[in-house]
Motif scaffolding. Structure first.
Motif, PDB file in Angstrom:
ATOM      1  N   ASP A 124       0.818  -1.200   0.000  1.00 28.98           N
ATOM      2  CA  ASP A 124       0.000   0.000   0.000  1.00 28.98           C
ATOM      3  C   ASP A 124       0.856   1.256   0.000  1.00 28.98           C
ATOM      4  OD1 ASP A 124      -2.346  -1.410   0.051  1.00 28.98           O
ATOM      5  OD2 ASP A 124      -2.407  -1.499   2.244  1.00 28.98           O
ATOM      6  N   TYR A 125       0.267   2.287  -0.580  1.00 30.28           N
ATOM      7  CA  TYR A 125       0.829   3.629  -0.447  1.00 30.28           C
ATOM      8  C   TYR A 125       0.170   4.214   0.802  1.00 30.28           C
ATOM      9  CZ  TYR A 125       1.485   8.599  -1.400  1.00 30.28           C
ATOM     10  OH  TYR A 125       1.792   9.933  -1.301  1.00 30.28           O
ATOM     11  N   GLU A 126       0.901   4.255   1.888  1.00 30.20           N
ATOM     12  CA  GLU A 126       0.320   4.710   3.148  1.00 30.20           C
ATOM     13  C   GLU A 126       1.023   5.967   3.618  1.00 30.20           C
ATOM     14  OE1 GLU A 126      -1.472   1.070   5.571  1.00 30.20           O
ATOM     15  OE2 GLU A 126       0.620   0.770   5.081  1.00 30.20           O
ATOM     16  N   LEU A 127       0.217   6.908   4.079  1.00 32.30           N
ATOM     17  CA  LEU A 127       0.774   8.214   4.431  1.00 32.30           C
ATOM     18  C   LEU A 127       1.467   8.213   5.779  1.00 32.30           C
ATOM     19  CD1 LEU A 127      -2.086  10.496   3.098  1.00 32.30           C
ATOM     20  CD2 LEU A 127       0.108   9.966   2.032  1.00 32.30           C
ATOM     21  N   SER A 128       0.954   7.409   6.697  1.00 33.93           N
ATOM     22  CA  SER A 128       1.599   7.333   8.018  1.00 33.93           C
ATOM     23  C   SER A 128       1.101   6.069   8.705  1.00 33.93           C
ATOM     24  CB  SER A 128       1.270   8.570   8.860  1.00 33.93           C
ATOM     25  OG  SER A 128       0.124   8.357   9.641  1.00 33.93           O
ATOM     26  N   THR A 149       7.279  11.187  -0.518  1.00 35.42           N
ATOM     27  CA  THR A 149       5.844  11.042  -0.274  1.00 35.42           C
ATOM     28  C   THR A 149       5.537   9.578   0.002  1.00 35.42           C
ATOM     29  OG1 THR A 149       3.634  11.436  -1.147  1.00 35.42           O
ATOM     30  CG2 THR A 149       5.329  10.836  -2.765  1.00 35.42           C
ATOM     31  N   GLY A 150       4.651   9.345   0.939  1.00 38.40           N
ATOM     32  CA  GLY A 150       4.223   7.984   1.266  1.00 38.40           C
ATOM     33  C   GLY A 150       5.242   7.227   2.079  1.00 38.40           C
ATOM     34  N   LEU A 166       4.798   5.731   4.774  1.00 37.35           N
ATOM     35  CA  LEU A 166       4.515   6.015   6.197  1.00 37.35           C
ATOM     36  C   LEU A 166       5.116   7.318   6.699  1.00 37.35           C
ATOM     37  CD1 LEU A 166       5.142   2.433   7.670  1.00 37.35           C
ATOM     38  CD2 LEU A 166       2.939   3.417   7.035  1.00 37.35           C
ATOM     39  N   MET A 167       5.704   8.136   5.773  1.00 38.95           N
ATOM     40  CA  MET A 167       6.387   9.356   6.217  1.00 38.95           C
ATOM     41  C   MET A 167       5.597  10.621   5.911  1.00 38.95           C
ATOM     42  SD  MET A 167       9.076   8.101   7.617  1.00 38.95           S
ATOM     43  CE  MET A 167      10.294   9.356   7.819  1.00 38.95           C
ATOM     44  N   GLY A 168       4.341  10.492   5.548  1.00 42.33           N
ATOM     45  CA  GLY A 168       3.530  11.667   5.284  1.00 42.33           C
ATOM     46  C   GLY A 168       3.246  11.862   3.815  1.00 42.33           C
ATOM     47  N   MET A 169       2.334  12.788   3.536  1.00 43.32           N
ATOM     48  CA  MET A 169       2.044  13.091   2.129  1.00 43.32           C
ATOM     49  C   MET A 169       3.277  13.767   1.513  1.00 43.32           C
ATOM     50  SD  MET A 169      -1.263  14.855   0.521  1.00 43.32           S
ATOM     51  CE  MET A 169      -2.197  13.344   0.581  1.00 43.32           C
ATOM     52  N   MET A 187      12.836   4.877  -4.867  1.00 43.87           N
ATOM     53  CA  MET A 187      11.611   4.212  -4.451  1.00 43.87           C
ATOM     54  C   MET A 187      11.897   3.628  -3.074  1.00 43.87           C
ATOM     55  SD  MET A 187       8.970   2.109  -6.436  1.00 43.87           S
ATOM     56  CE  MET A 187       7.465   1.670  -5.600  1.00 43.87           C
ATOM     57  N   SER A 203       4.830  -0.912   3.022  1.00 38.23           N
ATOM     58  CA  SER A 203       4.228   0.252   2.366  1.00 38.23           C
ATOM     59  C   SER A 203       5.281   0.856   1.437  1.00 38.23           C
ATOM     60  CB  SER A 203       3.845   1.315   3.394  1.00 38.23           C
ATOM     61  OG  SER A 203       2.987   0.780   4.350  1.00 38.23           O
ATOM     62  N   TYR A 204       4.824   1.552   0.410  1.00 33.08           N
ATOM     63  CA  TYR A 204       5.815   2.127  -0.491  1.00 33.08           C
ATOM     64  C   TYR A 204       5.650   3.644  -0.640  1.00 33.08           C
ATOM     65  CZ  TYR A 204       2.317   2.521  -4.199  1.00 33.08           C
ATOM     66  OH  TYR A 204       1.220   2.869  -4.936  1.00 33.08           O
TER      67      TYR A 204
END
Lengths: 284, 169
Positions: A33-37, B9-10, B12-15, B127, B160-161
């Motif tokens: 997944d592309y996860e933001l946090s 971006t992405g 898990l480190m934020g938008m 990536m 997560s990527y």
């Protein structure tokens, strides 16, 4: 080394293509997944809301009659060990006599989206409805929001073959004003046109903290059996002056669960590790 | 000592997550960063801060893309300490909780792997694949569960990527 580098240089396009294919393949295979946090709240957990599971329980109930005996499996604290939880679920799939499962909280350890999804993955292997009750660990981070979106209300009731099940939130560190005694009183009240054989209460934690006399309150309001988890070990007790039995189920690590048998006159519990033996009540 | 700035971006480190860092002894990269997630259906508005380390392997693959020379660095492994700044999560256990009852919910550790493509000596894109602390612990403890239920040896369940761009100075 030089010769290797020469080969690498002379085959640059091939290597680039290989690398890109490797990346693309990894993406496809991993499907990650592309996860933001870590604190996202959009849990993917199809079919596991309380409402959806109650609808399935209703279908099972329609094949029976009030007064029929039934069995329910009691599970708790599967957090951190989805593999053992999955094995427990799969073992219970072979127990045809068990009508549904009550999962008494702490589905996850730190309240994160990914953790809920792992637990849900195992829940989806069940061939029986699963009714989850919120635990203190489920309420961490944004777990309270995830719970509402994924499973539904923290406090709820349902009836099955003349037995009323009352699930209530007693996670006092994570919520203010719980347990909601007014709601519990209303939820346990018997309506005029109702045939009630038993009233069974369910919360993750046994009476504690702000409500030390909760057992007495529950007994006064007609509860005749309480179910909990949280301590990770089996326990079964009643306070001598109250007489209301509280059963605490173990965690699912190494495949542990309990089976509750409800007849019109009795409620008995076996604790399974994984072989089932009658749970003996301790007077405190 | 090289300096760099990266925007990710992405993963898990934020938008968006911007970091400033230093490269020490060629392979060792340290950076501090600040990230942001706007309010979304699936996320509260949140600021993130990070402290990151990345080990850059020596393997290089030279190639060409649309007439431009590129260098691929396929093996980069990292570790980040991530803190979320928002009212509902805490960096220090609140007073009403007994000491050590829970780990602070606003602090997480993230393990990551990167493939880096350098377009020249200064500009890189990468990536990033990352795994949360609890993901790694659960994966080790429950390998069969993940392997049986997710693709790519179960990594689909925990990875997560994201993408990033890095400018060296």
């Amino acid at each position: 080394m030089n010769s290797i580098m020469n080969i690498v240089a002379s085959n640059g396009y091939n290597y680039l293509r290989t690398a890109l294919i490797a990346v693309a393949t990894t993406l496809i295979l991993v499907g990650c997944d592309y996860e933001l946090s870590p604190w996202q709240t959009d849990v993917y957990c199809p079919g596991q809301s309380v409402d959806e599971n109650l609808a399935l329980i209703k279908q099972i109930e329609q094949t029976k009659q009030i007064g029929d005996s039934f069995k329910v499996a009691l599970l708790g604290d599967p957090q951190q060990f989805p593999e053992d939880f999955d094995e427990t679920i799969k073992l219970l799939n072979t127990y045809a006599e068990v009508d549904f499962i009550i999962l008494l909280g702490d589905l996850v350890e730190t309240g994160l989206k990914q953790e809920f999804e792992w637990t849900c993955k195992a829940m989806n292997h069940s061939n029986k409805p699963i009714i989850p009750v919120i635990g203190n660990h489920d309420s961490l981070s944004y777990g309270v929001d995830i719970w509402l979106q994924t499973f539904g209300e923290y406090d709820f009731t349902f009836s099955y073959l003349g037995t009323k099940f009352v699930a209530y939130n007693d996670n006092q560190y994570e919520f203010e004003d719980v347990p909601d005694l007014d709601w519990l009183e209303q939820a346990s009240a018997i309506s005029d046109d109702e045939t009630r054989l038993h009233t069974i209460g369910m919360s993750h934690i046994e009476p504690w903290g702000r409500a030390p006399d909760l057992s007495q309150f529950l007994a006064k309001n007609g509860f005749d059996q309480m179910l909990h988890a949280h301590k990770h070990k089996f326990a079964y007790y009643q306070r001598e002056e109250v007489g209301l039995p509280h059963f605490i189920t173990a965690d699912t690590q190494d495949v542990k669960f309990a089976i509750m048998t409800v007849t019109p006159d009795t409620i008995t519990i076996e604790q399974c590790d994984p072989v089932c033996l009658p749970a003996e009540i301790e007077i405190r | 000592m090289e300096k760099f700035v990266e925007l990710q971006t992405g993963s898990l480190m934020g938008m968006a997550h911007i970091s400033f860092g230093l490269t020490l002894h060629k392979n060792h990269n340290f950076s501090i960063g600040i990230g942001f997630v706007p309010e979304l259906d699936s996320h509260e508005e949140m600021t993130l801060t990070s402290l990151k380390y990345r080990y850059e392997g020596d393997t290089r693959i030279e190639s060409e893309l649309f007439g431009t020379s590129i260098t691929i660095s396929p093996f980069n492994f990292g570790l980040a300490s991530l803190i979320g700044h928002q009212d509902e999560i805490y960096k220090k256990s609140p007073d009403y909780l007994p000491d050590g009852y829970y780990f602070p919910t606003a602090k997480r550790v993230i393990f990551n792997y990167q493939t880096v493509v350098s377009f020249n000596s200064d500009l890189q894109v990468y990536m990033d694949w990352s795994v949360l602390d609890v993901g790694l612990i659960n994966y080790v403890r429950n390998f069969e569960f993940y392997n049986d239920n997710y693709d790519a040896f179960g990594l689909e369940g925990i990875v997560s990527y994201g993408f990033g761009i890095r400018k060296r100075f």
